[in-house]
Design a protein around this motif. Structure first.
Motif, PDB file in Angstrom:
ATOM      1  N   ILE A  90       0.930  -1.126   0.011  1.00 17.72           N
ATOM      2  CA  ILE A  90      -0.141  -0.165   0.087  1.00 17.72           C
ATOM      3  C   ILE A  90       0.907   1.193  -0.057  1.00 17.72           C
ATOM      4  O   ILE A  90       1.564   1.536   1.012  1.00 17.72           O
ATOM      5  CB  ILE A  90      -0.883  -0.078   1.228  1.00 17.72           C
ATOM      6  N   SER A 103       1.015   7.000  -2.957  1.00 14.61           N
ATOM      7  CA  SER A 103      -0.185   6.891  -2.065  1.00 14.61           C
ATOM      8  C   SER A 103      -1.299   7.258  -2.717  1.00 14.61           C
ATOM      9  O   SER A 103      -1.424   8.307  -3.653  1.00 14.61           O
ATOM     10  CB  SER A 103      -0.068   7.915  -1.002  1.00 14.61           C
ATOM     11  N   TYR A 116      -7.074   6.165  -7.403  1.00 10.60           N
ATOM     12  CA  TYR A 116      -6.883   4.759  -7.617  1.00 10.60           C
ATOM     13  C   TYR A 116      -6.134   4.145  -8.576  1.00 10.60           C
ATOM     14  O   TYR A 116      -5.905   3.218  -8.874  1.00 10.60           O
ATOM     15  CB  TYR A 116      -8.025   3.961  -7.129  1.00 10.60           C
ATOM     16  N   TYR A 122      -2.945  -2.136  -7.913  1.00 11.02           N
ATOM     17  CA  TYR A 122      -4.200  -2.414  -8.324  1.00 11.02           C
ATOM     18  C   TYR A 122      -4.322  -3.162  -9.379  1.00 11.02           C
ATOM     19  O   TYR A 122      -4.856  -4.102  -9.811  1.00 11.02           O
ATOM     20  CB  TYR A 122      -5.182  -1.568  -8.314  1.00 11.02           C
ATOM     21  N   GLU A 141       1.215  -2.052   4.627  1.00 13.25           N
ATOM     22  CA  GLU A 141       1.923  -0.855   4.710  1.00 13.25           C
ATOM     23  C   GLU A 141       3.561  -0.809   4.898  1.00 13.25           C
ATOM     24  O   GLU A 141       3.726  -1.667   5.977  1.00 13.25           O
ATOM     25  CB  GLU A 141       1.076   0.101   5.578  1.00 13.25           C
ATOM     26  N   TYR A 159      -7.897   4.751   6.236  1.00 12.36           N
ATOM     27  CA  TYR A 159      -7.199   4.413   5.135  1.00 12.36           C
ATOM     28  C   TYR A 159      -7.016   3.187   4.541  1.00 12.36           C
ATOM     29  O   TYR A 159      -7.075   2.872   3.381  1.00 12.36           O
ATOM     30  CB  TYR A 159      -5.647   5.005   5.697  1.00 12.36           C
ATOM     31  N   PHE A 163      -8.412   1.851   1.018  1.00 12.89           N
ATOM     32  CA  PHE A 163      -7.491   0.857   0.069  1.00 12.89           C
ATOM     33  C   PHE A 163      -8.456  -0.145  -0.461  1.00 12.89           C
ATOM     34  O   PHE A 163      -8.399  -0.662  -1.755  1.00 12.89           O
ATOM     35  CB  PHE A 163      -6.371   0.302   0.780  1.00 12.89           C
TER      36      PHE A 163
END
Length: 788
Positions: A90, A103, A116, A122, A141, A159, A163
């Motif tokens: 992440i 981020s 995103y 992703y 993370e 957060y 995600f």
């Protein structure tokens, strides 16, 4: 009869030679292994992959065909490695090993509309799930945004929820979330009282939590879990990193009995961290998987990283299960480790069970494990990694079918080859194994060694330009092709006039995984160069949160091995918000002046030998002689402030010759096997060979395999603050030696390497190191020999 026997023997030798196999005769008595099909064992969770530290960055830049083929080798079931689990980073904008990942919400305001499409993780999960809809997805993370009110805060829990919601927007269903800070810390109360309730409130009751992901002393979390039922019922697995060994180094830690008593699945959440090109590293990988269960009862082992898709100039370069670093050419490498993983994932699936009686170690550092399908079919597979000697194994099988079994084999010459089927005799299966080979015995079918045509490798264009106008801003990764962020966040954006440019967007402090000193990004060219130029338009928008804002270009750049997120080595031409321009090395200013910082400027750096020139808006402002930096890469650098970059131009001449020494065998008087010396030839910029430090000269000799015309040698060492004294010699017969370069009186510093030109015919090349005045002796990160 005698003639026919000789003819038959010759034919057998010929067949084995063609197949790349040696005829090995088992030594010693057969080893009998009793396998109780109804015996006890833990549930197998599969072999997974970890994409993190920006290790997969260049993969998304490949053209569709090569990119799809690579993804098949990684994730398509019964084709290649067939990873059954994928954990991704992440992103948090800080360096997390090789580089930084962006981020999706680097400010609190962006949480209302997260980005995103930043980065590639992703996208990678989506492509993995396209090939295997059953793949298990997880995320963790490393670095984190600085707007959190503490790591163990509601902000962080929110957060993570965002995600997971981002994954939903990509059509993905996460199975896990890692509730900890990778290899740094975890917090029991936060996991139980904040993260779990936050997931539940947002409709994610099915998301499972893993911990501690390498944080804390090995398995100490188990001591807490056996006493704390609430905590135990909140997490789904205990995930530790490199539990048995790290990059061939045995960790010396012993299993914690309480880890098994928790009844939770035990994972090696991150493992391997080696280049997968060598067979030695492949057998290490396979043995490690087996020993993780035999010694620790670990049921899932996750490989960092699935693909070495970071540039060779980055930290931990060349590390992975396969390699893809030249997206402009479409070329990639399918390493033997792909097939090492296939020996597990193509024959046993998550949910199968280990049969403990069929798991154990063999003489000569071998091992084996047995896996049974729990669907009632009684299918099973046995994975064997043989030791140093040929051996005959006899499996005494009970309560499992033995009428016909299939055998697959890999060795140093050929990988993943189907052998002749075997049948049990009186309930016994006999298998003669060659040394240092991998076998899978199975009742299952459907496996294959997948094959795609691989394009030929091509060099990066000698003249390259990018005005950043041809990229879509509505799809991943929002980064220009071939750019590799080491630290910070360089993102494609649009100006008010609809012009697209690259902008550095990290302008506040973050939770660092490694302390980041500045933002910088390189163009990944898969080559080092000394002669050429970079030019670009540059604009400094504001001051940084921690000082004067600046932005500029860099030439002959390389990362600082003391910490890869430090200000890089290289020649930098920077504009400062206080109205100054500076031509700088890492530690000094070579030239400086004044400049109007209210507008864009075109900056250019050129290099030829020790001559470095700097230009601003077409006018030369500096012409200096400096030989601190020998070779490197080109890119952008800035403080933690908004900065713009546009209209990149690169023109360069690559370092001469073809690399001859990669993965070639080497020896030293203090390392006759060469097993440790391979670190100087494996392409991993972080591994190194450390010679004996006894105040005497030390040497290594590399065998290039045949006589070659050698033109250049590069010696990368850990001496960055003192001169290196050394000598390079060459030979065609390993007996008579001639001098290629004599630097025994050298006092000059050269970063990242010493480069020596010459012209000689040689098969063997010897590097001799001499102690410095303080009696220390250099360690060798890489010794590169180039030829025609």
């Amino acid at each position: 009869m005698f003639k026919n026997t000789i003819t038959t023997l010759c034919l057998l030798l010929l067949v084995n030679a063609v197949l790349g196999q040696a005829i090995s005769t088992p030594t010693g008595p057969p080893k009998t292994i009793n396998v109780d099909g109804n015996g006890s064992g833990r549930i197998f969770d599969g072999i997974g992959a970890v994409s993190a530290g920006s290790s997969s960055r260049l993969l998304i830049d490949y053209a569709d065909k090569s990119r799809s083929d690579i993804l098949d080798y990684l994730f398509k079931p019964n084709f290649g490695a067939g990873f059954t689990y994928l954990k991704t980073e992440i992103g948090g904008d800080g360096n997390t090993t090789c580089g930084s990942e962006p981020s999706f919400a680097r400010t609190r305001e962006e949480m209302e509309k997260p980005h995103y499409n930043r980065g590639f993780e992703y996208w990678l999960m989506r492509e993995a799930a396209n090939r295997n809809p059953a793949i298990e997805l997880d995320a963790l993370e490393w670095s984190m945004p600085g707007w959190f009110k503490g790591i163990w805060s509601q902000d962080n829990a929110d957060y993570l929820v965002k995600f997971i919601q981002g994954a939903k927007q990509w059509g993905l269903n996460m199975k896990y979330i890692s509730g900890c800070w990778n290899e740094r810390d975890y917090n029991r109360d936060w996991i139980v009282n904040t993260l779990r309730p936050t997931l539940d409130r947002n409709g994610f009751k099915d998301i499972k939590i893993n911990a501690p992901e390498g944080a804390g002393k090995a398995w100490e979390i188990s001591d807490l879990l056996v006493k704390d039922s609430v905590f135990k019922n909140t997490i789904a697995s205990i995930s530790y990193h490199y539990p048995d060994s790290y990059m061939w180094g045995y960790r010396g830690e012993e299993p914690n009995p309480n880890s098994v008593l928790t009844d939770l699945p035990l994972w090696s959440g991150e493992d391997f961290s080696l280049p997968g090109k060598s067979w030695r590293n492949t057998t290490y990988l396979a043995k490690n998987i087996l020993k993780c269960y035999i010694k620790w009862k670990i049921v899932k082992v996750n490989m960092w990283c699935p693909i070495a898709s970071m540039p060779d100039i980055s930290c931990f370069s060349n590390v992975g299960i396969m390699k893809g670093t030249t997206p402009w050419s479409g070329n990639y490498e399918v390493w033997p480790t792909i097939w090492g993983v296939a020996h597990f994932n193509q024959f046993a699936k998550p949910g199968w069970k280990y049969i403990d009686s069929g798991c154990g170690e063999l003489s000569g550092d071998g091992a084996y494990c047995t896996y049974k399908n729990m669907d009632g079919s009684n299918d099973y597979s046995i994975v064997v990694v043989s030791g140093a000697d040929a051996q005959k194994l006899v499996f005494n099988i009970s309560d499992l079918p033995t009428n016909k079994l299939h055998v697959w084999k890999s060795d140093s010459k050929t990988q993943f080859q189907k052998q002749e089927d075997i049948t049990a005799v009186n309930g016994e299966i006999t298998l003669s194994v060659d040394p240092e080979s991998i076998y899978t015995i199975t009742t299952t079918t459907g496996q294959q060694k997948g094959v795609h045509d691989i394009p030929k490798e091509k060099a990066f264009p000698l003249n390259y330009t990018d005005n950043f106008d041809n990229y879509a801003l509505d799809r991943a990764p929002l980064s220009p092709k071939y750019f590799y962020d080491n630290s910070g966040a360089f993102e494609l954006t649009k100006s008010k006039g609809n012009n697209k440019y690259l902008r550095q967007l990290l302008v506040n402090d973050i939770t660092h995984w490694i302390p980041d000193e500045c933002a910088y990004t390189f163009v990944a060219q898969a080559t080092e160069w000394a002669q050429g130029q970079i030019s670009s338009d540059v604009f400094v928008e504001n001051n940084a949160f921690n000082g004067v804002g600046y932005a500029g270009i860099i030439l002959r750049g390389s990362y600082d091995k003391a910490s890869q997120a430090n200000i890089p080595f290289g020649y930098r031409l920077n504009i400062y918000k206080d109205g100054a321009w500076k031509l700088q090395t890492k530690n000094s200013t070579l030239a400086s002046g004044k400049i109007d910082v209210t507008k864009w400027h075109n900056l250019k750096l050129t290099s030829k030998g020790s001559n470095i020139k700097a230009f601003i808006d077409g006018q030369m402002v500096a012409n200096v002689e400096d030989d601190t930096y020998s070779v490197g890469a080109a890119g952008y650098v800035s403080g933690f402030n908004f900065a713009g970059f546009d209209n990149l131009v690169l023109n360069y001449i690559p370092a001469s010759g073809q690399l001859l020494s990669a993965w070639m065998p080497a020896t030293s008087p203090v390392d006759l096997t060469g097993n440790n010396l391979i670190s100087a030839f494996d392409g991993n910029s972080s591994s190194k060979w450390s010679p004996k430090a006894d105040g005497t000269k030390q040497s290594l000799t590399v065998d290039l395999g045949s006589v070659n015309q050698i033109k250049r040698c590069e010696t990368f060492t850990d001496f960055v603050d003192k001169g290196l004294q050394y000598k390079i010699e060459y030979s065609v017969d390993n007996l008579k030696w001639s001098v290629f370069s004599d630097k025994t009186s050298n006092s000059r510093i050269s970063i990242p390497c010493f480069a020596d030109q010459g012209n000689a015919k040689a098969r063997w090349v010897r590097l001799t190191l001499f102690p410095a005045n303080d009696k220390t002796i250099a360690s060798i990160y890489e010794f590169k020999v180039y030829g025609d």
